[in-house]
Design an enzyme around this catalytic site. Structure first.
Site, PDB file in Angstrom:
ATOM      1  N   SER A  13      -3.916   4.268 -12.339  1.00 46.94           N
ATOM      2  CA  SER A  13      -4.105   2.919 -12.794  1.00 46.94           C
ATOM      3  C   SER A  13      -4.685   2.439 -14.441  1.00 46.94           C
ATOM      4  O   SER A  13      -5.559   3.474 -14.907  1.00 46.94           O
ATOM      5  CB  SER A  13      -4.229   1.872 -11.837  1.00 46.94           C
ATOM      6  OG  SER A  13      -5.479   2.332 -11.310  1.00 46.94           O
ATOM      7  N   THR A  48      -6.341  -6.030  -8.576  1.00 45.73           N
ATOM      8  CA  THR A  48      -5.553  -6.851  -7.258  1.00 45.73           C
ATOM      9  C   THR A  48      -6.257  -7.661  -6.015  1.00 45.73           C
ATOM     10  O   THR A  48      -6.118  -8.296  -5.454  1.00 45.73           O
ATOM     11  CB  THR A  48      -5.116  -6.075  -6.231  1.00 45.73           C
ATOM     12  OG1 THR A  48      -6.138  -4.790  -5.479  1.00 45.73           O
ATOM     13  CG2 THR A  48      -3.577  -4.211  -6.878  1.00 45.73           C
ATOM     14  N   ASP A 115      -8.599  13.465  -6.732  1.00 48.56           N
ATOM     15  CA  ASP A 115      -9.288  11.868  -6.227  1.00 48.56           C
ATOM     16  C   ASP A 115      -7.883  10.905  -5.162  1.00 48.56           C
ATOM     17  O   ASP A 115      -6.867  10.963  -5.444  1.00 48.56           O
ATOM     18  CB  ASP A 115      -9.745  10.400  -6.487  1.00 48.56           C
ATOM     19  CG  ASP A 115     -10.283   9.534  -5.893  1.00 48.56           C
ATOM     20  OD1 ASP A 115     -10.362   9.532  -4.777  1.00 48.56           O
ATOM     21  OD2 ASP A 115     -10.468   7.949  -6.161  1.00 48.56           O
ATOM     22  N   ASN A 149     -12.737   9.792  -0.018  1.00 50.55           N
ATOM     23  CA  ASN A 149     -14.169   9.396   0.563  1.00 50.55           C
ATOM     24  C   ASN A 149     -13.915   9.719   2.283  1.00 50.55           C
ATOM     25  O   ASN A 149     -13.560  10.372   2.775  1.00 50.55           O
ATOM     26  CB  ASN A 149     -13.981   7.723   0.812  1.00 50.55           C
ATOM     27  CG  ASN A 149     -12.938   7.120   1.754  1.00 50.55           C
ATOM     28  OD1 ASN A 149     -12.013   8.205   2.313  1.00 50.55           O
ATOM     29  ND2 ASN A 149     -12.557   5.768   0.650  1.00 50.55           N
ATOM     30  N   SER A 186     -18.657   8.950  -0.273  1.00 53.29           N
ATOM     31  CA  SER A 186     -19.427   8.370   0.725  1.00 53.29           C
ATOM     32  C   SER A 186     -18.993   8.379   1.793  1.00 53.29           C
ATOM     33  O   SER A 186     -18.045   8.629   2.274  1.00 53.29           O
ATOM     34  CB  SER A 186     -18.906   6.841  -0.059  1.00 53.29           C
ATOM     35  OG  SER A 186     -17.912   6.280   0.704  1.00 53.29           O
ATOM     36  N   LYS A 216     -27.580   1.131  -0.855  1.00 55.29           N
ATOM     37  CA  LYS A 216     -26.445  -0.032  -0.988  1.00 55.29           C
ATOM     38  C   LYS A 216     -27.302  -0.950  -1.741  1.00 55.29           C
ATOM     39  O   LYS A 216     -28.160  -1.278  -1.921  1.00 55.29           O
ATOM     40  CB  LYS A 216     -26.355  -0.531   0.722  1.00 55.29           C
ATOM     41  CG  LYS A 216     -25.468   0.648   1.233  1.00 55.29           C
ATOM     42  CD  LYS A 216     -24.797   0.067   2.957  1.00 55.29           C
ATOM     43  CE  LYS A 216     -25.230   0.500   3.242  1.00 55.29           C
ATOM     44  NZ  LYS A 216     -24.437   0.959   5.180  1.00 55.29           N
ATOM     45  N   THR A 224     -15.255   1.545  -8.674  1.00 54.23           N
ATOM     46  CA  THR A 224     -16.300   2.473  -8.274  1.00 54.23           C
ATOM     47  C   THR A 224     -16.213   3.962  -8.483  1.00 54.23           C
ATOM     48  O   THR A 224     -16.433   4.817  -8.450  1.00 54.23           O
ATOM     49  CB  THR A 224     -17.613   2.239  -7.448  1.00 54.23           C
ATOM     50  OG1 THR A 224     -16.796   1.817  -6.206  1.00 54.23           O
ATOM     51  CG2 THR A 224     -18.164   0.541  -8.007  1.00 54.23           C
ATOM     52  N   GLY A 225     -14.851   4.337  -7.540  1.00 57.35           N
ATOM     53  CA  GLY A 225     -14.138   5.012  -7.008  1.00 57.35           C
ATOM     54  C   GLY A 225     -14.150   5.798  -8.283  1.00 57.35           C
ATOM     55  O   GLY A 225     -13.860   7.004  -8.381  1.00 57.35           O
ATOM     56  N   ASP A 226     -13.040   4.998  -9.392  1.00 58.42           N
ATOM     57  CA  ASP A 226     -12.517   6.087 -10.542  1.00 58.42           C
ATOM     58  C   ASP A 226     -14.238   5.939 -11.142  1.00 58.42           C
ATOM     59  O   ASP A 226     -13.414   7.453 -12.409  1.00 58.42           O
ATOM     60  CB  ASP A 226     -11.744   4.411 -10.897  1.00 58.42           C
ATOM     61  CG  ASP A 226     -10.999   4.413 -10.360  1.00 58.42           C
ATOM     62  OD1 ASP A 226      -9.715   5.111  -9.422  1.00 58.42           O
ATOM     63  OD2 ASP A 226     -10.408   3.054 -10.034  1.00 58.42           O
TER      64      ASP A 226
END
Length: 305
Positions: A13, A48, A115, A149, A186, A216, A224-226
Site C-alpha cells: 500500500s 485507516t 508478509d 505474526n 511477534s 514493549k 511497524t510491520g512493513d
C-alpha cells in the site's frame, strides 16, 4: 549488465501522508543500499487509523499485470528481491503469485519475502476469509522468507501456539512448504514488558533457531510491520543470512525509531494541550532516524536456541 546494488520490487500500500506500506519500507531500504521499485496496491490519503477515514484508489489485478508488462517490455524486470505487504483482494493476491513465479524465471536467484498480512489478535482478520487459502496453498510455498505474526502463523498452519515448542512446530510447517527462513515477528509468549520474536532458518540438514525479547512501548504504532519486513530483508541480505545478527539489527533499529516517534508525539501533543497524541503525531519518524537505520546500536540481544 549486473546490477550495481540489490534491486527490490515492493508491492504494497501507499499513503500520501504518513508512513505505512511502501512509504514505511522504501526509505529504510534505500538507506541500506537497495534500489526500490514500488507498486502501490492502494493509494490512500492516509492510513485507516484517522478519525475521518480515508480517500483514494485501489489497484486491481489487471492494472498490476499492466505494470509488469511494461517492465517486461523494456527488459527492466530483473530483481534480486520481491516483498509484499497488505493485499485486500483474492484476485490481486493470485496475480501476485503469478508475478512472483514469472520474475523467478527471469532471475532464478530472486528472493521472495512474504508478509502474509491478514490480521492480529484484537482486531481479528481484516482481509476476506478467502485470502487464507491462497496464502496457504499458493503464496507461502513461493516464499523464501516469510514473516507472519503469531495470529497469521496460526491461521496458515491451522495450529494454536501456546508455547515456544508450539511456535517451532508451526515454523516447521512453513519449512515443509518450502520456506527457508521463517520469522514470527511477534508472539504473545512474553510478558507485560516484552514480546517474543522467534525465527528459524533451514537449509538442507542445517537449521538455526533464534529468540529475541522485544521491549514493549506504552503506545500503538502504525506501519511497524512493513518497516520490520523491510529491515529484515535488508539485514538478511547484508549479513548473508545471519539470522541472529539480522534480528538484532532489525529490532534495535525499530526500538530506536519507535522511541523517537513516541518522544516527538508526546511533546507535540503536550504543546497543543492534548491529553494524548493524535494519529498524525504518531506517524513513524523515519527521516529523523536516518542515523539509526544506517548504523543501529545493538542493546537488545538475540539468543541462539
Amino acid at each position: 549488465m549486473a546490477d550495481l546494488c540489490p534491486r527490490l520490487l515492493s508491492i504494497q500500500s501507499h499513503v500520501v501522508s504518513g508512513y505505512v506500506g511502501n512509504k514505511s519500507a522504501t526509505f529504510p531500504l534505500q538507506l541500506l543500499g537497495f534500489e526500490v521499485d514500488a507498486i502501490n496496491s492502494v493509494q490512500f490519503s492516509n492510513h485507516t487509523g484517522y478519525a475521518k477515514g480515508i480517500k483514494g484508489q485501489v489497484l486491481n489485478d489487471g492494472e498490476l499485470q499492466e505494470l509488469i508488462d511494461g517492465l517486461n517490455m523494456n527488459e527492466i524486470n530483473h530483481y534480486s528481491h520481491i516483498i509484499n505487504g497488505y493485499i485486500g483482494s483474492k484476485s490481486f493476491l493470485l496475480k501476485l503469485g503469478e508475478v512472483v513465479k514469472h520474475l523467478k524465471t527471469v532471475n532464478p536467484e530472486l528472493t521472495y519475502v512474504c508478509d502474509p498480512v491478514m490480521g492480529d489478535f484484537g482486531p481479528g482478520m481484516y482481509v476476506p476469509q478467502e485470502l487464507l487459502q491462497v496464502y496457504r496453498d499458493t503464496i507461502v510455498p513461493l516464499a523464501d522468507v516469510c514473516l507472519p505474526n503469531q495470529y497469521e502463523a496460526e491461521l496458515i498452519s491451522g495450529r494454536k501456539i501456546t508455547s515456544e515448542a508450539d511456535a517451532f512446530d508451526v515454523m516447521e510447517d512453513f519449512h515443509k512448504k518450502g520456506v527457508k527462513t521463517v520469522i514470527l515477528s511477534s508472539t504473545e509468549l512474553g510478558s507485560t514488558d516484552y514480546l517474543v520474536g522467534l525465527a528459524s532458518c533451514k537449509t538442507g540438514t542445517s537449521q538455526t533457531t533464534v529468540k529475541i525479547n522485544i521491549p514493549k512501548f506504552p503506545a500503538a504504532f502504525v506501519g511497524t510491520g512493513d518497516l520490520f519486513t523491510a529491515l529484515s530483508t535488508a539485514w538478511l541480505y547484508h549479513t548473508k543470512g545471519d539470522l541472529k545478527l539480522s534480528l538484532e539489527k532489525t529490532i534495535n533499529t525499530m526500538q530506536s525509531i519507535l522511541q523517537r516517534t513516541l518522544n516527538h508525539a508526546e511533546s507535540a501533543a503536550k504543546a497543543l494541550g492534548l491529553a494524548k497524541p493524535n494519529p498524525a503525531q504518531m506517524e513513524l519518524k523515519l527521516i529523523q532516524s536516518k542515523d539509526v537505520i544506517e548504523k543501529p546500536e545493538i542493546t537488545v540481544k538475540a539468543d541462539l536456541i
